[in-house]
Design a protein around this motif. Sequence first.
Motif, PDB file in Angstrom:
ATOM      1  N   UNK A   1       0.836  -1.187   0.000  1.00  0.00           N
ATOM      2  CA  UNK A   1       0.000   0.000   0.000  1.00  0.00           C
ATOM      3  C   UNK A   1       0.877   1.246   0.000  1.00  0.00           C
ATOM      4  N   UNK A   2       0.571   2.186  -0.902  1.00  0.00           N
ATOM      5  CA  UNK A   2       1.292   3.449  -0.977  1.00  0.00           C
ATOM      6  C   UNK A   2       0.318   4.590  -0.783  1.00  0.00           C
ATOM      7  N   UNK A   3       0.731   5.581   0.009  1.00  0.00           N
ATOM      8  CA  UNK A   3      -0.119   6.705   0.349  1.00  0.00           C
ATOM      9  C   UNK A   3       0.635   8.012   0.175  1.00  0.00           C
ATOM     10  N   UNK A   4      -0.128   9.086  -0.045  1.00  0.00           N
ATOM     11  CA  UNK A   4       0.420  10.443  -0.037  1.00  0.00           C
ATOM     12  C   UNK A   4      -0.328  11.247   1.005  1.00  0.00           C
ATOM     13  N   UNK A   5       0.419  11.864   1.912  1.00  0.00           N
ATOM     14  CA  UNK A   5      -0.142  12.787   2.887  1.00  0.00           C
ATOM     15  C   UNK A   5      -0.056  14.174   2.275  1.00  0.00           C
ATOM     16  N   UNK A   6      -1.206  14.742   1.884  1.00  0.00           N
ATOM     17  CA  UNK A   6      -1.163  16.017   1.155  1.00  0.00           C
ATOM     18  C   UNK A   6      -1.094  17.228   2.069  1.00  0.00           C
ATOM     19  N   UNK A   7      -1.139  17.016   3.399  1.00  0.00           N
ATOM     20  CA  UNK A   7      -1.079  18.150   4.317  1.00  0.00           C
ATOM     21  C   UNK A   7      -0.352  17.796   5.597  1.00  0.00           C
ATOM     22  N   UNK A   8       0.959  18.015   5.624  1.00  0.00           N
ATOM     23  CA  UNK A   8       1.768  17.700   6.801  1.00  0.00           C
ATOM     24  C   UNK A   8       2.515  18.953   7.236  1.00  0.00           C
ATOM     25  N   UNK A   9       2.215  19.424   8.437  1.00  0.00           N
ATOM     26  CA  UNK A   9       2.855  20.638   8.957  1.00  0.00           C
ATOM     27  C   UNK A   9       4.182  20.281   9.629  1.00  0.00           C
ATOM     28  N   UNK A  10       5.110  19.761   8.843  1.00  0.00           N
ATOM     29  CA  UNK A  10       6.364  19.259   9.397  1.00  0.00           C
ATOM     30  C   UNK A  10       7.307  20.370   9.831  1.00  0.00           C
ATOM     31  N   UNK A  11       6.999  21.614   9.468  1.00  0.00           N
ATOM     32  CA  UNK A  11       7.798  22.735   9.963  1.00  0.00           C
ATOM     33  C   UNK A  11       7.399  23.122  11.380  1.00  0.00           C
ATOM     34  N   UNK A  12       6.376  22.487  11.919  1.00  0.00           N
ATOM     35  CA  UNK A  12       5.937  22.776  13.283  1.00  0.00           C
ATOM     36  C   UNK A  12       7.034  22.427  14.275  1.00  0.00           C
ATOM     37  N   UNK A  13       7.142  23.222  15.324  1.00  0.00           N
ATOM     38  CA  UNK A  13       8.226  23.041  16.297  1.00  0.00           C
ATOM     39  C   UNK A  13       8.212  21.674  16.963  1.00  0.00           C
ATOM     40  N   UNK A  14       7.070  21.008  17.010  1.00  0.00           N
ATOM     41  CA  UNK A  14       6.992  19.703  17.668  1.00  0.00           C
ATOM     42  C   UNK A  14       7.773  18.627  16.926  1.00  0.00           C
ATOM     43  N   UNK A  15       8.154  18.886  15.676  1.00  0.00           N
ATOM     44  CA  UNK A  15       8.925  17.919  14.903  1.00  0.00           C
ATOM     45  C   UNK A  15      10.417  18.245  14.860  1.00  0.00           C
ATOM     46  N   UNK A  16      10.815  19.286  15.554  1.00  0.00           N
ATOM     47  CA  UNK A  16      12.194  19.770  15.438  1.00  0.00           C
ATOM     48  C   UNK A  16      13.233  18.751  15.893  1.00  0.00           C
ATOM     49  N   UNK A  17      12.902  17.942  16.896  1.00  0.00           N
ATOM     50  CA  UNK A  17      13.921  17.071  17.490  1.00  0.00           C
ATOM     51  C   UNK A  17      13.959  15.657  16.926  1.00  0.00           C
ATOM     52  N   UNK A  18      12.935  15.244  16.178  1.00  0.00           N
ATOM     53  CA  UNK A  18      12.917  13.838  15.735  1.00  0.00           C
ATOM     54  C   UNK A  18      12.377  13.685  14.319  1.00  0.00           C
ATOM     55  N   UNK A  19      12.622  14.663  13.465  1.00  0.00           N
ATOM     56  CA  UNK A  19      12.038  14.628  12.128  1.00  0.00           C
ATOM     57  C   UNK A  19      12.468  13.401  11.341  1.00  0.00           C
ATOM     58  N   UNK A  20      13.736  13.021  11.429  1.00  0.00           N
ATOM     59  CA  UNK A  20      14.180  11.836  10.690  1.00  0.00           C
ATOM     60  C   UNK A  20      13.414  10.593  11.126  1.00  0.00           C
ATOM     61  N   UNK A  21      13.158  10.464  12.418  1.00  0.00           N
ATOM     62  CA  UNK A  21      12.381   9.321  12.905  1.00  0.00           C
ATOM     63  C   UNK A  21      10.943   9.389  12.410  1.00  0.00           C
ATOM     64  N   UNK A  22      10.378  10.591  12.384  1.00  0.00           N
ATOM     65  CA  UNK A  22       9.011  10.779  11.882  1.00  0.00           C
ATOM     66  C   UNK A  22       8.921  10.345  10.423  1.00  0.00           C
ATOM     67  N   UNK A  23       9.895  10.753   9.624  1.00  0.00           N
ATOM     68  CA  UNK A  23       9.893  10.393   8.204  1.00  0.00           C
ATOM     69  C   UNK A  23      10.104   8.892   8.024  1.00  0.00           C
ATOM     70  N   UNK A  24      10.933   8.286   8.867  1.00  0.00           N
ATOM     71  CA  UNK A  24      11.155   6.835   8.774  1.00  0.00           C
ATOM     72  C   UNK A  24       9.880   6.079   9.125  1.00  0.00           C
ATOM     73  N   UNK A  25       9.163   6.539  10.136  1.00  0.00           N
ATOM     74  CA  UNK A  25       7.901   5.875  10.495  1.00  0.00           C
ATOM     75  C   UNK A  25       6.866   6.037   9.385  1.00  0.00           C
ATOM     76  N   UNK A  26       6.858   7.185   8.748  1.00  0.00           N
ATOM     77  CA  UNK A  26       5.940   7.386   7.626  1.00  0.00           C
ATOM     78  C   UNK A  26       6.234   6.393   6.513  1.00  0.00           C
TER      79      UNK A  26
END
Length: 269
Positions: A1-26
């Motif tokens: 299964x492949x998906x596209x998230x068309x609205x991700x506020x990844x510039x939000x400060x809550x992602x500042x410390x673990x963005x690489x992990x967030x992208x890996x989980x995605x």
Amino acid sequence: MELTDIGANLAHESFADDLDDVLARAEAAGVRRLVVTGSDLDSSEAAVDLAGRYPGQCFATAGLHPHHARDWSPAHEQLMRDSARAQRLVAIGETGLDFFRDIAPRDAQERVFAAQLAVACDHGLPVFLHQRDAHARFLPILREHLPHLTRAVVHCFTDSAQALDAYLDAGCYIGVTGWICDERRGRDLYDNVARIPDDRLMIETDCPYLMPRTIRPKPKTRRNEPANLPWVAETVAAARDQSVAQVAALTHANAGRFFAIEGSDAQGQ
């Protein structure tokens, strides 16, 4: 299964410390592409930067959310135009009207909305739109520009069946978030999502907001992230009497076509 998230506020400060992990989980969850939302000057700059750092996985929009309409400036418009010329954007937005919170004056919201639609028209880019409690003013302003816009998506749609039909009649795509997973306030959306044609439906997390309430086991954090998009797909599928695989395939394909990013899956990089 492949998906596209068309609205991700990844510039939000809550992602500042673990963005690489967030992208890996995605990626592990099958969310191959993420459209990173620009909603003010800083987040628009960050979205462009993320798209450059993670090519094929992250794609950028640049815009000014109606809450920030007072902040519209030549610098923001210049960023949008320069990034568009450099082919670093896949859409203009988030832009639109929000008369629910009324954080910015309505006349300023309308003026800035029209200005951003004009930027999109000038550069041949689609628009990523926000509308809350403002349908009566939003649609006429949008209609003025539709003849010159390539495509438009009303993101995080939560309005009435009548508003939905009006946007579909205008040729808009519709973005559905975890709002549909909320049995308290998302029932109307659940009941109406089947009205959206297969070729106009897209899905999104709007993370870090709108955590799907259907997630099991219940998350320990309130921060939503792209890896939770399959839960949105699952609820949309149930509401439309389709399989999750069908919803995944059609929304992924629609996003690729809408944002002109077909063949850009991260696995292929």
